[in-house]
Scaffold this motif. Structure first.
Motif, PDB file in Angstrom:
ATOM      1  N   ILE A  90      -7.733  42.154  62.601  1.00 22.91           N
ATOM      2  CA  ILE A  90      -6.562  41.286  62.543  1.00 22.91           C
ATOM      3  C   ILE A  90      -6.166  41.023  61.092  1.00 22.91           C
ATOM      4  CG2 ILE A  90      -5.743  38.952  62.990  1.00 22.91           C
ATOM      5  CD1 ILE A  90      -7.448  38.995  65.564  1.00 22.91           C
ATOM      6  N   GLN A  91      -7.134  40.905  60.196  1.00 16.86           N
ATOM      7  CA  GLN A  91      -6.866  40.565  58.810  1.00 16.86           C
ATOM      8  C   GLN A  91      -6.417  41.762  57.974  1.00 16.86           C
ATOM      9  OE1 GLN A  91     -10.489  38.766  57.482  1.00 16.86           O
ATOM     10  NE2 GLN A  91     -10.352  37.056  58.903  1.00 16.86           N
ATOM     11  N   SER A  92      -6.594  42.974  58.470  1.00 14.82           N
ATOM     12  CA  SER A  92      -6.258  44.159  57.685  1.00 14.82           C
ATOM     13  C   SER A  92      -4.761  44.455  57.763  1.00 14.82           C
ATOM     14  CB  SER A  92      -7.033  45.376  58.206  1.00 14.82           C
ATOM     15  OG  SER A  92      -8.427  45.177  58.087  1.00 14.82           O
ATOM     16  N   PRO A  93      -4.123  44.666  56.616  1.00 13.69           N
ATOM     17  CA  PRO A  93      -2.721  45.095  56.653  1.00 13.69           C
ATOM     18  C   PRO A  93      -2.605  46.439  57.371  1.00 13.69           C
ATOM     19  CG  PRO A  93      -3.407  44.470  54.429  1.00 13.69           C
ATOM     20  CD  PRO A  93      -4.640  44.543  55.255  1.00 13.69           C
ATOM     21  N   VAL A  94      -1.534  46.608  58.115  1.00 14.35           N
ATOM     22  CA  VAL A  94      -1.326  47.836  58.874  1.00 14.35           C
ATOM     23  C   VAL A  94      -0.162  48.598  58.266  1.00 14.35           C
ATOM     24  CG1 VAL A  94      -0.787  48.829  61.126  1.00 14.35           C
ATOM     25  CG2 VAL A  94      -2.233  46.792  60.974  1.00 14.35           C
ATOM     26  N   VAL A  95      -0.381  49.870  57.995  1.00  6.67           N
ATOM     27  CA  VAL A  95       0.656  50.737  57.445  1.00  6.67           C
ATOM     28  C   VAL A  95       0.810  51.937  58.369  1.00  6.67           C
ATOM     29  CG1 VAL A  95       1.292  52.249  55.528  1.00  6.67           C
ATOM     30  CG2 VAL A  95       0.239  50.026  55.067  1.00  6.67           C
ATOM     31  N   GLN A  96       2.038  52.212  58.735  1.00  4.72           N
ATOM     32  CA  GLN A  96       2.305  53.354  59.594  1.00  4.72           C
ATOM     33  C   GLN A  96       2.554  54.589  58.746  1.00  4.72           C
ATOM     34  OE1 GLN A  96       5.531  52.827  62.353  1.00  4.72           O
ATOM     35  NE2 GLN A  96       4.967  54.612  63.577  1.00  4.72           N
ATOM     36  N   LEU A  97       1.803  55.643  59.030  1.00  3.40           N
ATOM     37  CA  LEU A  97       1.973  56.901  58.318  1.00  3.40           C
ATOM     38  C   LEU A  97       2.645  57.910  59.228  1.00  3.40           C
ATOM     39  CD1 LEU A  97      -1.478  57.358  56.514  1.00  3.40           C
ATOM     40  CD2 LEU A  97       0.507  56.004  55.835  1.00  3.40           C
ATOM     41  N   PHE A  98       3.424  58.788  58.605  1.00  2.00           N
ATOM     42  CA  PHE A  98       4.111  59.829  59.354  1.00  2.00           C
ATOM     43  C   PHE A  98       3.667  61.199  58.856  1.00  2.00           C
ATOM     44  CE2 PHE A  98       6.823  56.065  59.233  1.00  2.00           C
ATOM     45  CZ  PHE A  98       7.008  55.843  60.595  1.00  2.00           C
ATOM     46  N   ASN A  99       3.749  62.161  59.745  1.00  2.00           N
ATOM     47  CA  ASN A  99       3.291  63.503  59.418  1.00  2.00           C
ATOM     48  C   ASN A  99       4.126  64.101  58.296  1.00  2.00           C
ATOM     49  OD1 ASN A  99       3.140  66.614  59.806  1.00  2.00           O
ATOM     50  ND2 ASN A  99       1.447  65.800  61.018  1.00  2.00           N
ATOM     51  N   ILE A 100       3.466  64.845  57.440  1.00  2.00           N
ATOM     52  CA  ILE A 100       4.154  65.443  56.297  1.00  2.00           C
ATOM     53  C   ILE A 100       5.282  66.378  56.734  1.00  2.00           C
ATOM     54  CG2 ILE A 100       2.566  67.399  56.105  1.00  2.00           C
ATOM     55  CD1 ILE A 100       2.814  67.074  53.036  1.00  2.00           C
ATOM     56  N   ASN A 101       5.163  66.914  57.943  1.00  2.00           N
ATOM     57  CA  ASN A 101       6.208  67.806  58.450  1.00  2.00           C
ATOM     58  C   ASN A 101       7.516  67.078  58.770  1.00  2.00           C
ATOM     59  OD1 ASN A 101       4.557  70.124  58.292  1.00  2.00           O
ATOM     60  ND2 ASN A 101       3.612  69.633  60.263  1.00  2.00           N
ATOM     61  N   ASN A 102       7.469  65.732  58.785  1.00  2.00           N
ATOM     62  CA  ASN A 102       8.695  64.952  58.999  1.00  2.00           C
ATOM     63  C   ASN A 102       9.614  64.979  57.781  1.00  2.00           C
ATOM     64  OD1 ASN A 102       7.220  64.190  61.257  1.00  2.00           O
ATOM     65  ND2 ASN A 102       8.004  62.097  61.230  1.00  2.00           N
ATOM     66  N   TYR A 103       9.082  65.403  56.633  1.00  2.00           N
ATOM     67  CA  TYR A 103       9.809  65.268  55.376  1.00  2.00           C
ATOM     68  C   TYR A 103      10.286  66.630  54.870  1.00  2.00           C
ATOM     69  CZ  TYR A 103       7.602  60.738  55.702  1.00  2.00           C
ATOM     70  OH  TYR A 103       7.183  59.516  56.156  1.00  2.00           O
ATOM     71  N   PRO A 113       9.878  55.889  55.028  1.00  2.00           N
ATOM     72  CA  PRO A 113      10.521  55.942  56.351  1.00  2.00           C
ATOM     73  C   PRO A 113       9.935  57.075  57.176  1.00  2.00           C
ATOM     74  CG  PRO A 113      11.949  56.886  54.674  1.00  2.00           C
ATOM     75  CD  PRO A 113      10.777  56.303  53.941  1.00  2.00           C
ATOM     76  N   ASP A 114      10.301  57.156  58.448  1.00  2.00           N
ATOM     77  CA  ASP A 114       9.707  58.185  59.305  1.00  2.00           C
ATOM     78  C   ASP A 114      10.169  59.584  58.936  1.00  2.00           C
ATOM     79  OD1 ASP A 114      12.306  57.892  60.141  1.00  2.00           O
ATOM     80  OD2 ASP A 114      11.835  57.672  62.267  1.00  2.00           O
ATOM     81  N   ASN A 115      11.278  59.691  58.191  1.00  2.00           N
ATOM     82  CA  ASN A 115      11.687  60.987  57.656  1.00  2.00           C
ATOM     83  C   ASN A 115      12.653  60.752  56.507  1.00  2.00           C
ATOM     84  OD1 ASN A 115      14.700  61.509  58.632  1.00  2.00           O
ATOM     85  ND2 ASN A 115      13.593  60.556  60.335  1.00  2.00           N
ATOM     86  N   CYS A 116      12.681  61.668  55.568  1.00  2.00           N
ATOM     87  CA  CYS A 116      13.609  61.589  54.447  1.00  2.00           C
ATOM     88  C   CYS A 116      13.556  62.902  53.686  1.00  2.00           C
ATOM     89  CB  CYS A 116      13.289  60.407  53.522  1.00  2.00           C
ATOM     90  SG  CYS A 116      11.748  60.566  52.607  1.00  2.00           S
ATOM     91  N   VAL A 117      14.436  63.002  52.690  1.00  2.00           N
ATOM     92  CA  VAL A 117      14.496  64.187  51.840  1.00  2.00           C
ATOM     93  C   VAL A 117      13.999  63.816  50.447  1.00  2.00           C
ATOM     94  CG1 VAL A 117      15.998  65.923  50.792  1.00  2.00           C
ATOM     95  CG2 VAL A 117      16.421  65.155  53.137  1.00  2.00           C
ATOM     96  N   PHE A 118      13.045  64.587  49.933  1.00  2.00           N
ATOM     97  CA  PHE A 118      12.591  64.439  48.554  1.00  2.00           C
ATOM     98  C   PHE A 118      13.210  65.554  47.716  1.00  2.00           C
ATOM     99  CE2 PHE A 118       9.034  62.551  50.928  1.00  2.00           C
ATOM    100  CZ  PHE A 118       8.868  61.349  50.254  1.00  2.00           C
ATOM    101  N   ALA A 119      13.568  65.232  46.493  1.00  2.76           N
ATOM    102  CA  ALA A 119      14.030  66.242  45.543  1.00  2.76           C
ATOM    103  C   ALA A 119      13.164  66.126  44.295  1.00  2.76           C
ATOM    104  CB  ALA A 119      15.505  66.049  45.206  1.00  2.76           C
ATOM    105  N   VAL A 120      12.401  67.167  44.025  1.00  5.35           N
ATOM    106  CA  VAL A 120      11.416  67.144  42.945  1.00  5.35           C
ATOM    107  C   VAL A 120      11.964  67.915  41.751  1.00  5.35           C
ATOM    108  CG1 VAL A 120       9.023  67.666  42.346  1.00  5.35           C
ATOM    109  CG2 VAL A 120       9.621  67.131  44.716  1.00  5.35           C
TER     110      VAL A 120
END
Length: 210
Positions: A16-29, A166-173
């Motif tokens: 209950i005390q641990s912060p929760v972070v949702q991760l998404f698969n790398i293929n979403n990006y 976010p659950d998906n987005c575009v990165f430009a490197v």
């Protein structure tokens, strides 16, 4: 009557005390490229020299870095920028005078990773937990996760924040950089390759529930 806490109750309480972070698969990006972003300094010594010059005018350097997480094979990976063949860093950089940490980190993430093609939307950088604070006591490469005794004017304060993607987005490197997804088990206790700050991130993230 003596009371005791069962293992399950302790586990439930900790969860209950641990912060929760949702991760998404790398293929979403989607990962693309953009114009090269050249480093201001050609070497570590040049960077430290410039920092010393700025210190006389502006005082302590304040910088912010982002931990961006994805998952692959059901294991958390951190997105790292690679410069050349051997140098790795978190996306981020120096704050402008008067700039807030959140504003500055979002600006730096846009500069390093947001698309500039005019068609793709910029990612929404949700800055959340402060994971660590590191100090540079002198104009040297060494950073410490605490204020070094007898140092009254540290030369840099670096704060590392967790940024929810976010659950998906575009990165430009930038074309002269690489963006790598590195698993936590590769970073752990691997300061020889990634340096003390990045190699300590698995411990800093251990309180987070993914």
């Amino acid at each position: 009557m003596d009371s005791f806490v069962t293992n399950q109750e302790w586990a439930d309480s900790s969860r209950i005390q641990s912060p929760v972070v949702q991760l998404f698969n790398i293929n979403n990006y989607t990962f693309g490229t953009k114009q090269r972003k050249m480093e201001k300094d050609t070497s570590v010594n040049a960077r430290l020299t410039r920092m010393k010059e700025r210190f006389e005018e502006e005082g302590m350097r304040n910088s912010v870095d982002a931990v961006l997480l994805v998952h692959e094979h059901n294991h958390p990976h951190i997105l790292l920028l690679q410069i050349g063949n051997t140098f790795f860093k978190l996306p981020g950089g120096k704050l402008k005078p008067g700039e807030s940490e959140v504003e500055g980190l979002r600006r730096k993430l846009d500069n390093k990773l947001a698309p500039t093609d005019g068609f793709s939307e910029k990612p929404e950088w949700e800055v959340s937990d402060l994971l660590a604070t590191w100090y540079r006591p002198n104009f040297e490469t060494l950073l410490y996760p605490y204020m070094v005794p007898h140092i009254t004017r540290p030369k840099e304060c670096k704060k590392i924040f967790l940024v929810q993607l976010p659950d998906n987005c575009v990165f430009a490197v930038p074309k002269n950089l690489k963006l790598l997804a590195v698993p936590l088990f590769e970073l752990y206790d691997n300061a020889a390759r990634y340096g003390p700050v990045i190699s300590s991130l698995p411990q800093a993230l251990s309180r987070i529930e993914f």
